[in-house]
Design a protein around this motif. Structure first.
Motif, PDB file in Angstrom:
ATOM      1  N   GLY A 119      20.088   1.387 -19.935  1.00 47.87           N
ATOM      2  CA  GLY A 119      20.916   0.889 -18.849  1.00 47.87           C
ATOM      3  C   GLY A 119      20.109   0.337 -17.695  1.00 47.87           C
ATOM      4  N   ALA A 120      18.807   0.652 -17.658  1.00 42.91           N
ATOM      5  CA  ALA A 120      17.947   0.118 -16.601  1.00 42.91           C
ATOM      6  C   ALA A 120      17.731  -1.382 -16.748  1.00 42.91           C
TER       7      ALA A 120
ATOM      8  N   SER B  27      28.292  -5.931 -20.540  1.00 43.14           N
ATOM      9  CA  SER B  27      29.002  -7.186 -20.798  1.00 43.14           C
ATOM     10  C   SER B  27      28.208  -8.152 -21.675  1.00 43.14           C
ATOM     11  N   ASP B  28      26.947  -7.859 -21.917  1.00 44.87           N
ATOM     12  CA  ASP B  28      26.081  -8.754 -22.690  1.00 44.87           C
ATOM     13  C   ASP B  28      26.231  -8.466 -24.177  1.00 44.87           C
ATOM     14  N   PRO B  29      26.783  -9.402 -24.965  1.00 45.94           N
ATOM     15  CA  PRO B  29      26.963  -9.139 -26.398  1.00 45.94           C
ATOM     16  C   PRO B  29      25.655  -9.031 -27.171  1.00 45.94           C
ATOM     17  N   HIS B  30      24.560  -9.460 -26.571  1.00 42.96           N
ATOM     18  CA  HIS B  30      23.267  -9.422 -27.249  1.00 42.96           C
ATOM     19  C   HIS B  30      22.322  -8.399 -26.618  1.00 42.96           C
TER      20      HIS B  30
ATOM     21  N   ARG C  52      18.777   1.062 -12.340  1.00 40.37           N
ATOM     22  CA  ARG C  52      18.872  -0.304 -12.860  1.00 40.37           C
ATOM     23  C   ARG C  52      17.874  -1.247 -12.211  1.00 40.37           C
ATOM     24  N   ALA C  53      17.432  -2.226 -12.985  1.00 39.79           N
ATOM     25  CA  ALA C  53      16.573  -3.301 -12.474  1.00 39.79           C
ATOM     26  C   ALA C  53      16.985  -4.614 -13.124  1.00 39.79           C
TER      27      ALA C  53
ATOM     28  N   GLY D 237      21.601 -11.242 -14.965  1.00 38.91           N
ATOM     29  CA  GLY D 237      20.918 -10.741 -16.150  1.00 38.91           C
ATOM     30  C   GLY D 237      19.410 -10.786 -16.067  1.00 38.91           C
ATOM     31  N   GLU D 238      18.863 -11.137 -14.904  1.00 36.87           N
ATOM     32  CA  GLU D 238      17.411 -11.177 -14.739  1.00 36.87           C
ATOM     33  C   GLU D 238      16.878  -9.749 -14.609  1.00 36.87           C
TER      34      GLU D 238
END
Length: 279
Positions: free
Chosen positions: A8-9, A14-17, A245-246, A251-252
């Motif tokens: 999770g970091a 939401s990202d399917p990949h 998180r980072a 998404g960066e």
């Protein structure tokens, strides 16, 4: 003690990949393994994701069970709680196929939180049966509460079924002002119930109007040096998992930020314990 990095970091649900992101960035992190979060979209086709993740450079000794399960368990509707059980078993199958040893569970969750903890406790024995069936240790996380507090709730879970184990979260313990109380809870340490720890910082709030805070060590008020010394004194031998998180809204991923925090945790573990400071 081992150092893990939560997926999770550096991933978003939401990202399917996101499983591909895990494979890509795991090569860059200096850690003993990853704590993988099971995302809701993985229920649709878990098999290809498992096959892909098996090639990961780092192992997955811990899995964070999908978070909606605790929400299901808090429902007054028995069919929703049953749905939670079905999801939990899917998580267990996924974890077993990855060689995972510990499953971290949100036993309660929003919107019901712990207002009716008796509902959340009803499926616990079945969850523990399933965890044993799939070779997992089930650890209940000390997440925020609206009615009671994390330590009281996990104690109720343990009293309900003595097979239950515990995962501590520094941010949520700090939110409930229980960072010191956790080490005064002899029942936790005498029975060696604490099997996993999430590390993230806290500065008095969990979120703002812009969203949820996930603070890295040093960005809040928690004395992690003291906390880890106390873990050592209590005989804790599990893993410390970075859960800050980072990854931004685009998404960066800030790899350097994660690396700095992982090194900070490794340095904490390497520190010599000052017994007198804890007496």
């Amino acid at each position: 003690m081992q150092v893990l990095c939560s997926t999770g970091a550096f991933t978003r649900s939401s990202d399917p990949h996101c499983h591909e992101v895990i494979l890509k960035y795991s090569q860059e992190f200096v850690a003993d393994g990853l704590e993988i979060i099971f995302y809701p979209r993985w229920y649709q086709e878990p098999e290809p994701i498992v096959r892909a993740l098996r090639s990961c450079k780092l192992p997955f000794p811990v899995m964070h069970v999908e978070k909606s399960i605790g929400e299901c368990f808090g429902s007054s509707d028995a069919s929703e709680r049953e749905q939670g059980i079905l999801r939990f078993e899917q998580n267990c199958i996924f974890a077993q196929q990855l060689g995972t040893e510990i499953a971290v569970l949100h036993l309660w969750g929003m919107p019901s939180s712990d207002f009716h903890l008796e509902y959340n406790l009803q499926p616990l024995a079945r969850c523990l049966d399933l965890a044993e069936q799939y070779g997992l240790t089930l650890a209940i996380e000390t997440i925020p509460c609206n009615r009671a507090d994390p330590l009281s709730n996990v104690k109720q879970a343990f009293e309900h079924d003595h097979r239950a184990r515990v995962a501590l979260d520094t941010e949520f313990l700090a939110w409930h002002d229980q960072l010191e109380a956790v080490f005064a809870a002899a029942w936790l340490w005498q029975a060696k119930l604490v099997r996993h720890v999430h590390l993230k910082d806290h500065h008095g709030l969990l979120a703002s109007s812009e969203g949820r805070y996930y603070l890295h060590p040093g960005e809040g008020h928690i004395d992690f040096h003291r906390f880890v010394r106390q873990l050592k004194a209590a005989g804790f031998e599990g893993a410390l998992s970075l859960e800050a998180r980072a990854v931004d809204s685009e998404g960066e991923i800030n790899v350097a930020r994660i690396q700095t925090s992982l090194q900070f945790i490794r340095d904490l573990i390497a520190e010599r314990q000052d017994n007198q400071s804890e007496q």
